[in-house]
Design an enzyme around this catalytic site. Structure first.
Site, PDB file in Angstrom:
ATOM      1  N   ALA A 148       0.826  -1.208   0.000  1.00 60.30           N
ATOM      2  CA  ALA A 148       0.000   0.000   0.000  1.00 60.30           C
ATOM      3  C   ALA A 148       0.861   1.259   0.000  1.00 60.30           C
ATOM      4  O   ALA A 148       0.627   2.188  -0.783  1.00 60.30           O
ATOM      5  CB  ALA A 148      -0.939  -0.004   1.207  1.00 60.30           C
ATOM      6  N   GLU A 149       1.866   1.309   0.860  1.00 62.39           N
ATOM      7  CA  GLU A 149       2.708   2.501   0.933  1.00 62.39           C
ATOM      8  C   GLU A 149       3.514   2.682  -0.349  1.00 62.39           C
ATOM      9  O   GLU A 149       3.715   3.805  -0.819  1.00 62.39           O
ATOM     10  CB  GLU A 149       3.642   2.473   2.141  1.00 62.39           C
ATOM     11  CG  GLU A 149       4.478   3.727   2.230  1.00 62.39           C
ATOM     12  CD  GLU A 149       4.670   4.261   3.636  1.00 62.39           C
ATOM     13  OE1 GLU A 149       5.299   5.326   3.747  1.00 62.39           O
ATOM     14  OE2 GLU A 149       4.193   3.642   4.596  1.00 62.39           O
ATOM     15  N   THR A 150       3.954   1.592  -0.939  1.00 70.24           N
ATOM     16  CA  THR A 150       4.684   1.662  -2.205  1.00 70.24           C
ATOM     17  C   THR A 150       3.800   2.263  -3.297  1.00 70.24           C
ATOM     18  O   THR A 150       4.222   3.169  -4.021  1.00 70.24           O
ATOM     19  CB  THR A 150       5.173   0.256  -2.614  1.00 70.24           C
ATOM     20  OG1 THR A 150       6.070  -0.233  -1.612  1.00 70.24           O
ATOM     21  CG2 THR A 150       5.855   0.268  -3.970  1.00 70.24           C
TER      22      THR A 150
END
Length: 142
Positions: free
Chosen positions: A62-64
């Site tokens: 998700a953060e990527t």
């Protein structure tokens, strides 16, 4: 199209070489008009000790996605940093690949908010995440 940078999938994937992104096998698969999509295997790199996809691996996917989507909406000389990430896990995933789809909730000039939905191989929602990022670099009003 919300993207301000022109980049190919090959270039996008090359940016992750030698990082956690490549270590976990995350691969960008689509740059849509208003979405960014990546896949990640569910294997020994991404499972927790009980055999299912680790929540931290889902959070990394998700953060990527959200960080790269934010980067794609910036201009030369700007970058993004994550300021908050949350993830709600809906169902376990034991094998195959997961697919993350990232879309803007608020693609602002100073701060942004992205929603990332992670699906299992059968297309069922396994995780819903929200990432907030701050735009860094040259003046955002220029």
């Amino acid at each position: 199209m919300i993207w301000k940078r022109e980049i190919s999938l090959e270039e996008l994937n090359a940016m992750g070489e030698g990082t956690l992104v490549s270590h976990l096998g995350i691969v960008f698969t689509e740059i849509g008009v208003d979405s960014l999509v990546a896949e990640m295997p569910v294997d020994s790199r991404t499972r927790q000790p009980f055999g299912l996809l680790h929540g931290g691996a889902s959070a990394t996917l998700a953060e990527t996605l959200g960080s790269m989507a934010g980067y794609l909406t910036t201009k030369t000389g700007q970058s993004v940093v994550g300021t908050e990430l949350n993830a709600t896990h809906h169902r376990p995933v034991f094998e195959g690949k997961v697919r993350g789809v990232c879309r803007a909730i608020h693609p602002g000039r100073q701060s942004q908010c992205w929603e990332i939905i992670i699906y299992d191989a059968d297309g069922r929602r396994s995780c819903t995440s929200r990432l907030s990022v701050m735009i860094m670099g040259e003046a955002v009003n220029s």
